[in-house]
Design a protein around this motif. Structure first.
Motif, mmCIF file in Angstrom:
data_model
loop_
_atom_site.group_PDB
_atom_site.id
_atom_site.type_symbol
_atom_site.label_atom_id
_atom_site.label_comp_id
_atom_site.label_asym_id
_atom_site.label_seq_id
_atom_site.Cartn_x
_atom_site.Cartn_y
_atom_site.Cartn_z
ATOM 1 N N GLN A 101 0.816 -1.212 0.000
ATOM 2 C CA GLN A 101 0.000 0.000 0.000
ATOM 3 C C GLN A 101 0.848 1.258 0.000
ATOM 4 N N GLY A 102 2.040 1.195 0.569
ATOM 5 C CA GLY A 102 2.907 2.363 0.593
ATOM 6 C C GLY A 102 2.452 3.398 1.604
ATOM 7 N N VAL A 103 3.135 4.537 1.561
ATOM 8 C CA VAL A 103 2.846 5.626 2.491
ATOM 9 C C VAL A 103 1.901 6.609 1.806
ATOM 10 N N PRO A 104 0.789 6.953 2.452
ATOM 11 C CA PRO A 104 -0.143 7.916 1.849
ATOM 12 C C PRO A 104 0.527 9.267 1.593
ATOM 13 N N ASP A 105 0.074 9.944 0.529
ATOM 14 C CA ASP A 105 0.649 11.240 0.150
ATOM 15 C C ASP A 105 0.580 12.253 1.283
ATOM 16 N N ARG A 106 -0.508 12.249 2.051
ATOM 17 C CA ARG A 106 -0.633 13.245 3.124
ATOM 18 C C ARG A 106 0.420 13.027 4.209
ATOM 19 N N PHE A 107 0.805 11.769 4.450
ATOM 20 C CA PHE A 107 1.878 11.511 5.412
ATOM 21 C C PHE A 107 3.215 11.990 4.861
ATOM 22 N N MET A 108 3.442 11.758 3.569
ATOM 23 C CA MET A 108 4.685 12.225 2.957
ATOM 24 C C MET A 108 4.769 13.753 3.018
ATOM 25 N N ASP A 109 3.635 14.432 2.804
ATOM 26 C CA ASP A 109 3.613 15.892 2.900
ATOM 27 C C ASP A 109 3.951 16.347 4.318
ATOM 28 N N LEU A 110 3.369 15.679 5.315
ATOM 29 C CA LEU A 110 3.666 16.031 6.704
ATOM 30 C C LEU A 110 5.141 15.801 7.036
ATOM 31 N N LEU A 111 5.690 14.689 6.590
ATOM 32 C CA LEU A 111 7.108 14.415 6.836
ATOM 33 C C LEU A 111 7.994 15.455 6.167
ATOM 34 N N SER A 112 7.621 15.872 4.972
ATOM 35 C CA SER A 112 8.374 16.901 4.261
ATOM 36 C C SER A 112 8.344 18.221 5.034
ATOM 37 N N LYS A 113 7.171 18.576 5.543
ATOM 38 C CA LYS A 113 7.044 19.815 6.327
ATOM 39 C C LYS A 113 7.877 19.735 7.607
ATOM 40 N N LEU A 114 7.882 18.585 8.249
ATOM 41 C CA LEU A 114 8.682 18.418 9.458
ATOM 42 C C LEU A 114 10.171 18.529 9.154
ATOM 43 N N ASP A 115 10.595 17.931 8.049
ATOM 44 C CA ASP A 115 12.005 18.028 7.666
ATOM 45 C C ASP A 115 12.401 19.475 7.381
ATOM 46 N N LYS A 116 11.523 20.228 6.704
ATOM 47 C CA LYS A 116 11.804 21.638 6.428
ATOM 48 C C LYS A 116 11.883 22.434 7.723
ATOM 49 N N ALA A 117 10.988 22.140 8.672
ATOM 50 C CA ALA A 117 11.000 22.837 9.949
ATOM 51 C C ALA A 117 12.277 22.525 10.708
#
Length: 77
Positions: free
Chosen positions: A50-66
């Protein structure tokens, strides 16, 4: 009543019960254990596919940027 106690004492003396038993001397047969293993592997494979949902990837990206903007002292580990 003393029979129940003596059975419990002898069961304890035999060693720890199987993690796949019910504590009363009942143990799952190897065929049932194999079937459970097959079902668990199939379920795990389905979850991995199933993989990782796009919304989780977006949240992880935002956390990495922060983390990069706040410096190394406040980052995740």
């Amino acid at each position: 009543m003393s029979d129940d106690h003596s059975e419990s004492a002898s069961a304890m003396a035999d060693g720890p019960s199987s993690p796949l038993g019910d504590g009363n001397g009942t143990v799952l047969g190897s065929d049932i254990q194999a079937k459970i293993g097959q079902h668990l592997r199939a379920m795990y494979d389905d979850v991995v596919r199933q993989g990782v949902p796009d919304r989780f990837m977006d949240l992880l990206s935002k956390l990495d940027k922060a983390d990069t903007t706040s410096g190394e002292g406040g980052g995740r580990k």
